[in-house]
Design a protein around this motif. Structure first.
Motif, PDB file in Angstrom:
ATOM      1  N   GLU A  65       2.893 -51.573  44.949  1.00 46.93           N
ATOM      2  CA  GLU A  65       2.598 -52.559  43.922  1.00 46.93           C
ATOM      3  C   GLU A  65       3.725 -52.538  42.905  1.00 46.93           C
ATOM      4  N   ILE A  66       3.821 -53.583  42.113  1.00 44.13           N
ATOM      5  CA  ILE A  66       4.884 -53.658  41.118  1.00 44.13           C
ATOM      6  C   ILE A  66       4.383 -53.061  39.808  1.00 44.13           C
ATOM      7  N   SER A  67       5.087 -52.054  39.328  1.00 50.64           N
ATOM      8  CA  SER A  67       4.716 -51.453  38.042  1.00 50.64           C
ATOM      9  C   SER A  67       5.184 -52.327  36.883  1.00 50.64           C
ATOM     10  N   ALA A  68       6.344 -52.965  37.064  1.00 53.03           N
ATOM     11  CA  ALA A  68       6.907 -53.821  36.021  1.00 53.03           C
ATOM     12  C   ALA A  68       8.102 -54.562  36.600  1.00 53.03           C
ATOM     13  N   LEU A  69       8.478 -55.635  35.954  1.00 51.34           N
ATOM     14  CA  LEU A  69       9.795 -56.229  36.171  1.00 51.34           C
ATOM     15  C   LEU A  69      10.688 -55.830  35.009  1.00 51.34           C
ATOM     16  N   CYS A  70      11.995 -55.822  35.247  1.00 53.45           N
ATOM     17  CA  CYS A  70      12.948 -55.584  34.165  1.00 53.45           C
ATOM     18  C   CYS A  70      13.541 -56.929  33.763  1.00 53.45           C
ATOM     19  N   LYS A  92      10.356 -65.625  28.841  1.00 53.59           N
ATOM     20  CA  LYS A  92       9.043 -66.168  29.194  1.00 53.59           C
ATOM     21  C   LYS A  92       8.941 -66.456  30.692  1.00 53.59           C
ATOM     22  N   ARG A  93      10.014 -66.973  31.272  1.00 54.32           N
ATOM     23  CA  ARG A  93       9.993 -67.280  32.712  1.00 54.32           C
ATOM     24  C   ARG A  93       9.914 -65.987  33.530  1.00 54.32           C
ATOM     25  N   ILE A  94      10.544 -64.930  33.043  1.00 54.34           N
ATOM     26  CA  ILE A  94      10.461 -63.646  33.744  1.00 54.34           C
ATOM     27  C   ILE A  94       9.038 -63.098  33.666  1.00 54.34           C
ATOM     28  N   LEU A  95       8.386 -63.273  32.523  1.00 52.80           N
ATOM     29  CA  LEU A  95       6.998 -62.822  32.411  1.00 52.80           C
ATOM     30  C   LEU A  95       6.090 -63.646  33.323  1.00 52.80           C
ATOM     31  N   ASP A  96       6.337 -64.954  33.406  1.00 52.37           N
ATOM     32  CA  ASP A  96       5.565 -65.783  34.339  1.00 52.37           C
ATOM     33  C   ASP A  96       5.687 -65.239  35.757  1.00 52.37           C
ATOM     34  N   LEU A  97       6.923 -64.898  36.150  1.00 51.99           N
ATOM     35  CA  LEU A  97       7.158 -64.347  37.491  1.00 51.99           C
ATOM     36  C   LEU A  97       6.418 -63.028  37.667  1.00 51.99           C
ATOM     37  N   ALA A  98       6.484 -62.176  36.654  1.00 49.17           N
ATOM     38  CA  ALA A  98       5.806 -60.881  36.733  1.00 49.17           C
ATOM     39  C   ALA A  98       4.318 -61.059  37.026  1.00 49.17           C
ATOM     40  N   VAL A  99       3.685 -61.951  36.297  1.00 43.78           N
ATOM     41  CA  VAL A  99       2.250 -62.175  36.477  1.00 43.78           C
ATOM     42  C   VAL A  99       1.961 -62.701  37.882  1.00 43.78           C
ATOM     43  N   GLU A 100       2.813 -63.587  38.388  1.00 43.10           N
ATOM     44  CA  GLU A 100       2.632 -64.099  39.745  1.00 43.10           C
ATOM     45  C   GLU A 100       2.751 -62.990  40.784  1.00 43.10           C
ATOM     46  N   LEU A 101       3.601 -61.997  40.493  1.00 44.49           N
ATOM     47  CA  LEU A 101       3.828 -60.911  41.453  1.00 44.49           C
ATOM     48  C   LEU A 101       2.848 -59.751  41.264  1.00 44.49           C
ATOM     49  N   VAL A 105       3.701 -56.448  33.000  1.00 47.56           N
ATOM     50  CA  VAL A 105       4.694 -55.770  32.164  1.00 47.56           C
ATOM     51  C   VAL A 105       6.102 -56.213  32.542  1.00 47.56           C
ATOM     52  N   VAL A 106       6.873 -56.596  31.531  1.00 44.68           N
ATOM     53  CA  VAL A 106       8.312 -56.827  31.674  1.00 44.68           C
ATOM     54  C   VAL A 106       9.004 -55.920  30.669  1.00 44.68           C
ATOM     55  N   THR A 107       9.856 -55.017  31.150  1.00 42.41           N
ATOM     56  CA  THR A 107      10.571 -54.125  30.244  1.00 42.41           C
ATOM     57  C   THR A 107      11.870 -54.785  29.809  1.00 42.41           C
ATOM     58  N   THR A 108      12.338 -54.416  28.619  1.00 41.37           N
ATOM     59  CA  THR A 108      13.533 -55.054  28.088  1.00 41.37           C
ATOM     60  C   THR A 108      14.140 -54.208  26.977  1.00 41.37           C
ATOM     61  N   HIS A 109      15.398 -54.497  26.680  1.00 43.55           N
ATOM     62  CA  HIS A 109      16.036 -54.017  25.450  1.00 43.55           C
ATOM     63  C   HIS A 109      16.145 -55.208  24.509  1.00 43.55           C
ATOM     64  N   ILE A 110      15.880 -55.004  23.240  1.00 45.87           N
ATOM     65  CA  ILE A 110      15.917 -56.111  22.278  1.00 45.87           C
ATOM     66  C   ILE A 110      17.100 -56.006  21.320  1.00 45.87           C
ATOM     67  N   MET A 139      -1.307 -64.225  27.740  1.00 47.16           N
ATOM     68  CA  MET A 139      -1.400 -63.932  29.175  1.00 47.16           C
ATOM     69  C   MET A 139      -1.939 -62.529  29.432  1.00 47.16           C
ATOM     70  N   ASN A 140      -2.389 -61.847  28.372  1.00 47.34           N
ATOM     71  CA  ASN A 140      -2.816 -60.453  28.490  1.00 47.34           C
ATOM     72  C   ASN A 140      -1.720 -59.619  29.147  1.00 47.34           C
ATOM     73  N   ALA A 141      -0.491 -59.804  28.661  1.00 48.59           N
ATOM     74  CA  ALA A 141       0.676 -59.160  29.249  1.00 48.59           C
ATOM     75  C   ALA A 141       1.538 -58.571  28.136  1.00 48.59           C
ATOM     76  N   HIS A 142       2.663 -57.949  28.543  1.00 47.60           N
ATOM     77  CA  HIS A 142       3.497 -57.246  27.572  1.00 47.60           C
ATOM     78  C   HIS A 142       4.980 -57.370  27.900  1.00 47.60           C
ATOM     79  N   PHE A 143       5.766 -57.619  26.875  1.00 47.22           N
ATOM     80  CA  PHE A 143       7.197 -57.317  26.909  1.00 47.22           C
ATOM     81  C   PHE A 143       7.331 -55.915  26.329  1.00 47.22           C
ATOM     82  N   ALA A 144       7.861 -54.983  27.117  1.00 48.05           N
ATOM     83  CA  ALA A 144       7.883 -53.574  26.717  1.00 48.05           C
ATOM     84  C   ALA A 144       9.298 -53.151  26.349  1.00 48.05           C
TER      85      ALA A 144
END
Length: 296
Positions: A65-70, A92-101, A105-110, A139-144
């Protein structure tokens, strides 16, 4: 201490592409994977609806399973107000993809959070991240945000200015050890309400270093993963090491994660080394020993 967390691997750490990396992740004994989704074949713009379904089916067929996308977009993070609208939309588009997969969780540096909350850079980062937080909340999701560029206390102060927990934390203990010299165990307790994903990595700091040299900042170079990898390999300022060989106290770190009730993934990241597959296999076995302690 109780550790029952699933073990993940960053597919890109193998350096062999997504499909082969997924196979290797399964072969070394991981239960989940994190995948970069910024450019190339995993760029949301390059994945049709059919391709997304096929990829998810393939991952399922491997028993992963996918733990997160980067979704780390590099550059100056969200410090540059002029660049932020495009980066926010891409995120936002990366988070959309994450939810589809199948992950939220999408991890990132800000970018490095400034010490001065009244600064223009702080305001630009806060504005962009609050927009991302509200989108993720819906989306009940997170940018981490990955730990390391600033202390846990400063990151907490920034997070508390945002709406809800849509922007949260991807906790990387080695980054703290290598760059800021912050205590990862104390950091777990400081950020306990925001940790939604973790990296398992080890390292040591040889010299004090300005985080802006490592992670970039306005007025400094942009953040580049290739540059960080070269710095890690050179080992002059800091050095990434196989698990158990650096300065991360994993007994205390895993105990702290258990103590705060963290149930998410422990995802292995290996950014350097001549034989990443062997290092990752060792890391999986290293973590599994902590789970075996529970059963014994």
């Amino acid at each position: 201490m109780t550790i029952t967390n699933k073990i993940g691997v960053i597919v890109d750490s193998f350096g062999v592409g997504v499909r082969e990396g997924l196979k290797k992740a399964k072969a070394v004994g991981s239960e989940g994977v994190q995948i970069y989704a910024v450019s190339g074949e995993m760029d949301p713009d390059n994945l049709s609806a059919a391709a997304r379904k096929e990829l998810r089916d393939y991952i399922d067929s491997l028993g992963l399973e996918i733990s997160a996308l980067c979704g780390d977009l590099g550059g100056h993070g969200f410090q540059d107000r002029q660049a932020n609208p495009g980066k926010v939309e891409k995120s936002k588009r990366i988070l959309d993809l994450a939810v589809e997969l199948g992950t939220n969780v999408v991890t990132t540096h800000i970018g490095i959070v400034p010490e001065d909350p009244s600064s223009e850079v702080f305001a630009a980062m806060q504005e962009a991240c609050d927009e991302l937080a509200r989108y993720a909340n819906s989306m009940n999701a997170h940018f981490a945000i990955e730990t390391g560029p600033e202390t846990a206390e400063r990151l907490l102060g920034f997070l508390q200015t945002l709406t809800g927990k849509g922007v949260a934390v991807n906790f990387d203990p080695a980054n703290m050890v290598m760059v800021t010299g912050d205590d990862p165990v104390k950091g777990v307790y400081t950020l306990k309400d925001y940790i939604v994903h973790t990296h398992v990595k080890d390292g040591v700091r040889h010299k004090e270093v300005d985080p802006r040299i490592v992670y970039g900042a306005l007025g400094f170079d942009k953040m580049e993963h290739e540059k960080i990898a070269r710095m890690l390999a050179a080992g002059e300022l800091f050095e990434e090491l196989p698990l158990g060989e650096g300065k991360v106290d994993f007994d205390a770190y895993f105990a702290a994660l258990a103590d705060i009730g963290y149930k998410g993934y422990l995802t292995i990241e290996r950014e350097v080394g001549a034989n990443p597959e062997a290092d990752i296999r060792h890391a999986v076995e290293f973590i599994k020993r902590y789970r075996e302690q529970v059963r014994s």
